[in-house]
Design a protein around this motif. Structure first.
Motif: not given
Length: 465
Positions: A72-87
């Protein structure tokens, strides 16, 4: 995406994922004895306009990609990235990659980049701190620890500190008119009476804020820092948009962010005998928490805040934070993206002292760098030399502080930057075409010239319209 399992090595050597917290990154750096300032992760800066091609190139290498546009509004939540390698931060054309994922694909800082690649550079991510903490991290001196109010508490009250600074400013103004401090001429007495009637801090008076008819109405000011005391009584009724990029609530338990927001956006008439300390009193306040309650963050948390502020089209973006090293491609790209969208990024130059260079992100050519001035309008002893664009009051600055303290007087280039941000918002309100680079040029053109080298004060003292 499911949250990542905590399977890092006991020594913290594996805590370099895209979703790793700032605390985990700091602990891992300590565990491996790494004093370089690197987090263990990497930043990929794409060539101008090549963001989508860059995104596709990451996916073709088998990287699991999270996109800021999914939040939402591009407010990245790093603790919700799960198993993503990159953002991916699409507004600025930069991506954060976990250390293990990057090294498995030979994507380290020393990697060769093909001429036809959408990638411009790959750089080590670094830690970022509130300005005084950055200098403590590098040097640990008692002199620096007293900057920005992070040193030992003193018996003197914030009100007493404010009055001391105010009296020095009044004496300076009197001297400039050719009068001795205690001369008692009618012109001097009239001037001092006028200042007292205005009831503003010495910094606002020096910047000609009290006499300005502007209020920053309709202008969005983003302050990327430690958050804000959302219940501060001086901001009651003001709509505040907050977002966190460090896994902690926006509520400021540190103080630095509240102080900076107070200067840039505070009220015109605080309750009681409190002097006016805020500039853009009708601005829309955007508080991006890019530093934790300990005052620490990383390049990625700052870039995430920059990306969010650009996505929300905040005309003025203020940052009182810093990290080691020269100009960083990711910060330069973010500053350029802001200018391309009619926005202006402003950053504190740092507190390393005269002769030392400005830190990142202020040293980027696309971000306005702000030096600090004392109450006699001379460069502060802690203010750096080199890439300085403009100067503002930074010594003994009185502003808001989280409850129950409510107000505090502290010093640093961190305090100078929000003076420039507030004045920039007033200028932006004055004309619809004063946006981005045009706003930058207006601030420089209208600054009050000072008898010091450009490498110390830039164009001079920022002035309100």
């Amino acid at each position: 995406m499911a949250k990542q399992n905590k399977n890092d090595a006991p020594d913290g050597s594996g805590a370099n994922h895209a979703s790793s917290s700032i605390d985990d990154l700091l602990l891992a750096a300590l565990a491996r004895g790494d004093e370089s300032g690197d987090t263990g992760r990497y930043l990929i800066t794409f060539k101008d306009g090549a963001g989508e091609d860059g995104l596709n190139s990451l996916r073709t290498q088998g990287l699991r990609v999270a996109d800021a546009r999914d939040f939402n509004d591009q407010a990245v939540a790093f603790d919700s990235l799960g198993d993503a390698d990159t953002v991916l931060f699409p507004e600025i054309g930069v991506a954060l990659v976990g250390g293990d994922a990057a090294q498995a694909r030979s994507m380290g800082a020393a990697a060769d980049i093909a001429a036809d690649s959408p990638i411009e550079s790959i750089d080590a991510e670094r830690f970022v701190f509130a300005e005084a903490l950055y200098n403590n991290y590098l040097r640990g001196t008692a002199q620096v620890q007293e900057l920005d109010g992070f040193g030992p508490a003193t018996a003197e009250s914030p009100t007493g500190e404010y009055l001391r600074g105010f009296l020095r400013a009044a004496e300076l103004i009197a001297k400039e008119l050719g009068h001795a401090p205690n001369g008692g001429s009618q012109q001097e007495l009239d001037l001092q009476e006028e200042i007292m009637v205005l009831g503003a801090t010495w910094g606002l008076t020096a910047c000609k804020v009290p006499s300005s008819v502007r209020s920053a109405a309709g202008i969005r000011i983003a302050v990327l820092d430690t958050g804000m005391d959302l219940g501060h009584p001086d901001f009651a009724g003001r709509p505040i948009v907050g977002a966190t990029f460090v896994g902690q609530p926006v509520q400021d338990l540190h103080g630095h962010g509240t102080h900076c927001i107070g200067t840039a956006c505070g009220p015109k008439a605080p309750a009681g005998a409190t002097p006016r300390y805020g500039i853009g009193y009708r601005s829309s306040v955007y508080s991006g928490k890019v530093l934790s309650n300990s005052g620490s963050g990383s390049t990625a948390s700052v870039l995430a805040g920059m990306n969010w502020a650009i996505a929300n089209r905040c005309q003025v973006i203020s940052m009182s934070l810093g990290g080691p090293g020269g100009p960083q491609p990711a910060y330069t790209a973010a500053g350029q993206a802001a200018l391309n969208n009619g926005l202006l990024m402003i950053a504190a130059a740092g507190n390393p002292g005269a002769g030392a260079p400005a830190g990142a992100p202020a040293n980027s050519p696309t971000i306005m760098s702000v030096a600090s001035l004392d109450t006699n309008l001379a460069p502060s002893s802690y203010s750096p030399t080199g890439k300085i664009d403009i100067a503002a009051p930074g010594r003994d600055v009185f502003s808001a502080w989280p409850r129950p303290t409510r107000y505090k007087t502290i010093s640093g280039t961190s305090m100078a930057a929000p003076h420039v941000a507030g004045c920039a918002a007033l200028w932006a309100e004055s004309a619809a075409n004063l946006r981005g680079l045009a706003l930058w040029r207006k601030l420089l053109a209208t600054a009050r010239r000072l008898p010091y080298p450009v490498v110390r004060v830039g164009a001079g003292l920022v002035q309100a319209p």
